[in-house]
Scaffold this motif. Structure first.
Motif, PDB file in Angstrom:
ATOM      1  N   LEU A   1       0.836  -1.202   0.000  1.00  0.00           N
ATOM      2  CA  LEU A   1       0.000   0.000   0.000  1.00  0.00           C
ATOM      3  C   LEU A   1       0.872   1.254   0.000  1.00  0.00           C
ATOM      4  O   LEU A   1       0.573   2.223  -0.694  1.00  0.00           O
ATOM      5  CB  LEU A   1      -0.942  -0.004   1.200  1.00  0.00           C
ATOM      6  N   GLU A   2       1.957   1.208   0.748  1.00  0.00           N
ATOM      7  CA  GLU A   2       2.873   2.349   0.756  1.00  0.00           C
ATOM      8  C   GLU A   2       3.539   2.523  -0.606  1.00  0.00           C
ATOM      9  O   GLU A   2       3.694   3.643  -1.095  1.00  0.00           O
ATOM     10  CB  GLU A   2       3.927   2.200   1.843  1.00  0.00           C
ATOM     11  N   THR A   3       3.918   1.414  -1.239  1.00  0.00           N
ATOM     12  CA  THR A   3       4.502   1.489  -2.577  1.00  0.00           C
ATOM     13  C   THR A   3       3.517   2.128  -3.548  1.00  0.00           C
ATOM     14  O   THR A   3       3.887   2.996  -4.342  1.00  0.00           O
ATOM     15  CB  THR A   3       4.929   0.096  -3.075  1.00  0.00           C
ATOM     16  N   ALA A   4       2.263   1.706  -3.488  1.00  0.00           N
ATOM     17  CA  ALA A   4       1.238   2.279  -4.360  1.00  0.00           C
ATOM     18  C   ALA A   4       1.108   3.784  -4.118  1.00  0.00           C
ATOM     19  O   ALA A   4       1.007   4.573  -5.071  1.00  0.00           O
ATOM     20  CB  ALA A   4      -0.101   1.577  -4.138  1.00  0.00           C
ATOM     21  N   ALA A   5       1.134   4.191  -2.860  1.00  0.00           N
ATOM     22  CA  ALA A   5       1.055   5.619  -2.534  1.00  0.00           C
ATOM     23  C   ALA A   5       2.275   6.359  -3.074  1.00  0.00           C
ATOM     24  O   ALA A   5       2.152   7.470  -3.613  1.00  0.00           O
ATOM     25  CB  ALA A   5       0.931   5.811  -1.025  1.00  0.00           C
ATOM     26  N   CYS A   6       3.452   5.754  -2.945  1.00  0.00           N
ATOM     27  CA  CYS A   6       4.676   6.378  -3.465  1.00  0.00           C
ATOM     28  C   CYS A   6       4.605   6.542  -4.981  1.00  0.00           C
ATOM     29  O   CYS A   6       5.033   7.567  -5.521  1.00  0.00           O
ATOM     30  CB  CYS A   6       5.907   5.548  -3.092  1.00  0.00           C
ATOM     31  N   LEU A   7       4.075   5.534  -5.668  1.00  0.00           N
ATOM     32  CA  LEU A   7       3.919   5.626  -7.118  1.00  0.00           C
ATOM     33  C   LEU A   7       3.015   6.798  -7.488  1.00  0.00           C
ATOM     34  O   LEU A   7       3.340   7.597  -8.374  1.00  0.00           O
ATOM     35  CB  LEU A   7       3.348   4.323  -7.680  1.00  0.00           C
TER      36      LEU A   7
ATOM     37  N   GLU B   1       2.214   9.462  -5.679  1.00  0.00           N
ATOM     38  CA  GLU B   1       2.865  10.733  -5.334  1.00  0.00           C
ATOM     39  C   GLU B   1       3.913  11.105  -6.384  1.00  0.00           C
ATOM     40  O   GLU B   1       4.041  12.275  -6.757  1.00  0.00           O
ATOM     41  CB  GLU B   1       3.554  10.628  -3.969  1.00  0.00           C
ATOM     42  N   ALA B   2       4.658  10.111  -6.854  1.00  0.00           N
ATOM     43  CA  ALA B   2       5.699  10.380  -7.849  1.00  0.00           C
ATOM     44  C   ALA B   2       5.091  10.846  -9.165  1.00  0.00           C
ATOM     45  O   ALA B   2       5.613  11.767  -9.805  1.00  0.00           O
ATOM     46  CB  ALA B   2       6.563   9.142  -8.057  1.00  0.00           C
ATOM     47  N   VAL B   3       3.991  10.224  -9.590  1.00  0.00           N
ATOM     48  CA  VAL B   3       3.326  10.660 -10.821  1.00  0.00           C
ATOM     49  C   VAL B   3       2.858  12.110 -10.677  1.00  0.00           C
ATOM     50  O   VAL B   3       3.052  12.925 -11.581  1.00  0.00           O
ATOM     51  CB  VAL B   3       2.155   9.723 -11.181  1.00  0.00           C
ATOM     52  N   LEU B   4       2.271  12.439  -9.536  1.00  0.00           N
ATOM     53  CA  LEU B   4       1.824  13.818  -9.309  1.00  0.00           C
ATOM     54  C   LEU B   4       3.003  14.786  -9.331  1.00  0.00           C
ATOM     55  O   LEU B   4       2.913  15.868  -9.922  1.00  0.00           O
ATOM     56  CB  LEU B   4       1.070  13.920  -7.982  1.00  0.00           C
TER      57      LEU B   4
ATOM     58  N   LEU C   1       4.061  16.813 -19.704  1.00  0.00           N
ATOM     59  CA  LEU C   1       2.980  16.959 -20.687  1.00  0.00           C
ATOM     60  C   LEU C   1       2.338  15.611 -21.015  1.00  0.00           C
ATOM     61  O   LEU C   1       1.115  15.520 -21.164  1.00  0.00           O
ATOM     62  CB  LEU C   1       3.504  17.630 -21.956  1.00  0.00           C
ATOM     63  N   ALA C   2       3.145  14.565 -21.127  1.00  0.00           N
ATOM     64  CA  ALA C   2       2.603  13.228 -21.405  1.00  0.00           C
ATOM     65  C   ALA C   2       1.730  12.748 -20.253  1.00  0.00           C
ATOM     66  O   ALA C   2       0.652  12.170 -20.475  1.00  0.00           O
ATOM     67  CB  ALA C   2       3.742  12.249 -21.672  1.00  0.00           C
ATOM     68  N   ILE C   3       2.179  12.966 -19.030  1.00  0.00           N
ATOM     69  CA  ILE C   3       1.378  12.586 -17.866  1.00  0.00           C
ATOM     70  C   ILE C   3       0.090  13.397 -17.837  1.00  0.00           C
ATOM     71  O   ILE C   3      -0.999  12.857 -17.583  1.00  0.00           O
ATOM     72  CB  ILE C   3       2.191  12.758 -16.565  1.00  0.00           C
ATOM     73  N   ASP C   4       0.174  14.666 -18.136  1.00  0.00           N
ATOM     74  CA  ASP C   4      -1.012  15.519 -18.166  1.00  0.00           C
ATOM     75  C   ASP C   4      -2.018  15.028 -19.205  1.00  0.00           C
ATOM     76  O   ASP C   4      -3.227  15.020 -18.954  1.00  0.00           O
ATOM     77  CB  ASP C   4      -0.604  16.965 -18.435  1.00  0.00           C
TER      78      ASP C   4
ATOM     79  N   TYR D   1      21.422   0.453  -3.935  1.00  0.00           N
ATOM     80  CA  TYR D   1      20.862   1.764  -4.264  1.00  0.00           C
ATOM     81  C   TYR D   1      21.186   2.743  -3.143  1.00  0.00           C
ATOM     82  O   TYR D   1      20.782   2.529  -1.990  1.00  0.00           O
ATOM     83  CB  TYR D   1      19.349   1.660  -4.481  1.00  0.00           C
ATOM     84  N   PRO D   2      21.899   3.831  -3.455  1.00  0.00           N
ATOM     85  CA  PRO D   2      22.370   4.726  -2.397  1.00  0.00           C
ATOM     86  C   PRO D   2      21.342   5.742  -1.898  1.00  0.00           C
ATOM     87  O   PRO D   2      21.571   6.395  -0.878  1.00  0.00           O
ATOM     88  CB  PRO D   2      23.537   5.454  -3.062  1.00  0.00           C
ATOM     89  N   LEU D   3      20.232   5.891  -2.587  1.00  0.00           N
ATOM     90  CA  LEU D   3      19.256   6.924  -2.235  1.00  0.00           C
ATOM     91  C   LEU D   3      18.001   6.279  -1.662  1.00  0.00           C
ATOM     92  O   LEU D   3      17.928   5.068  -1.499  1.00  0.00           O
ATOM     93  CB  LEU D   3      18.947   7.770  -3.466  1.00  0.00           C
ATOM     94  N   CYS D   4      16.986   7.084  -1.394  1.00  0.00           N
ATOM     95  CA  CYS D   4      15.783   6.544  -0.761  1.00  0.00           C
ATOM     96  C   CYS D   4      14.789   5.999  -1.794  1.00  0.00           C
ATOM     97  O   CYS D   4      14.806   6.360  -2.961  1.00  0.00           O
ATOM     98  CB  CYS D   4      15.132   7.585   0.139  1.00  0.00           C
ATOM     99  N   PHE D   5      13.940   5.120  -1.301  1.00  0.00           N
ATOM    100  CA  PHE D   5      12.957   4.448  -2.147  1.00  0.00           C
ATOM    101  C   PHE D   5      11.917   5.421  -2.674  1.00  0.00           C
ATOM    102  O   PHE D   5      11.684   5.510  -3.875  1.00  0.00           O
ATOM    103  CB  PHE D   5      12.267   3.335  -1.343  1.00  0.00           C
ATOM    104  N   ASP D   6      11.256   6.156  -1.783  1.00  0.00           N
ATOM    105  CA  ASP D   6      10.078   6.923  -2.184  1.00  0.00           C
ATOM    106  C   ASP D   6      10.374   8.151  -3.026  1.00  0.00           C
ATOM    107  O   ASP D   6       9.704   8.380  -4.030  1.00  0.00           O
ATOM    108  CB  ASP D   6       9.223   7.291  -0.966  1.00  0.00           C
ATOM    109  N   TRP D   7      11.384   8.916  -2.675  1.00  0.00           N
ATOM    110  CA  TRP D   7      11.616  10.175  -3.386  1.00  0.00           C
ATOM    111  C   TRP D   7      12.673  10.075  -4.479  1.00  0.00           C
ATOM    112  O   TRP D   7      12.862  11.023  -5.242  1.00  0.00           O
ATOM    113  CB  TRP D   7      11.976  11.286  -2.407  1.00  0.00           C
ATOM    114  N   ASP D   8      13.375   8.960  -4.560  1.00  0.00           N
ATOM    115  CA  ASP D   8      14.418   8.808  -5.573  1.00  0.00           C
ATOM    116  C   ASP D   8      14.158   7.613  -6.491  1.00  0.00           C
ATOM    117  O   ASP D   8      14.037   7.765  -7.700  1.00  0.00           O
ATOM    118  CB  ASP D   8      15.800   8.673  -4.907  1.00  0.00           C
ATOM    119  N   PHE D   9      14.067   6.430  -5.891  1.00  0.00           N
ATOM    120  CA  PHE D   9      13.926   5.218  -6.691  1.00  0.00           C
ATOM    121  C   PHE D   9      12.624   5.199  -7.493  1.00  0.00           C
ATOM    122  O   PHE D   9      12.632   4.933  -8.699  1.00  0.00           O
ATOM    123  CB  PHE D   9      14.014   3.966  -5.807  1.00  0.00           C
ATOM    124  N   VAL D  10      11.519   5.451  -6.827  1.00  0.00           N
ATOM    125  CA  VAL D  10      10.213   5.349  -7.500  1.00  0.00           C
ATOM    126  C   VAL D  10      10.085   6.331  -8.668  1.00  0.00           C
ATOM    127  O   VAL D  10       9.721   5.920  -9.775  1.00  0.00           O
ATOM    128  CB  VAL D  10       9.045   5.471  -6.494  1.00  0.00           C
TER     129      VAL D  10
END
Length: 106
Positions: free
Chosen positions: A9-15, A17-20, A37-40, A73-82
């Motif tokens: 569920l957290e992964t889904a939320a991170c995805l 948030e990243a799209v937004l 623009l493609a996402i929009d 992976y040297p960075l964080c999952f939610d704000w970097d990897f995703v």
């Protein structure tokens, strides 16, 4: 009804948030502007609810990629990897069907 782990569920939320974030911060990088623009266009074509369900459907794929990368992976999952995963693994060319690019290319 399907049962999901708290981690999924957290992964889904991170995805989502990243799209937004990718949609909302094109800055001046031409690649970032093109992606925003493609996402929009996908938001316009599908609507927020349908696009959100599409993005949530990528949870298993991003978790599988994370399992392979997390030890190095040297960075964080939610704000970097995703966000990087979305940039590298999602084809936004059809606004009605943004899809995960199959392993080995598309």
């Amino acid at each position: 009804m399907a049962q999901y782990s708290e981690g999924s569920l957290e992964t889904a939320a991170c995805l989502w948030e990243a799209v937004l974030a990718l949609r909302g911060r094109p800055i001046t990088d031409p690649d970032a502007i093109g992606l925003a623009l493609a996402i929009d266009k996908a938001f316009d074509a599908l609507g927020t609810a349908a696009l959100r369900l599409t993005v949530v459907g990528w949870t298993d794929a991003v978790e599988a990629s994370w399992r392979e990368a997390r030890n190095d992976y040297p960075l964080c999952f939610d704000w970097d990897f995703v966000p990087a995963w979305i940039i590298d693994h999602v084809d936004w060319s059809d606004p009605f069907r943004p899809t995960v690019i199959p392993r080995g290319g598309g």
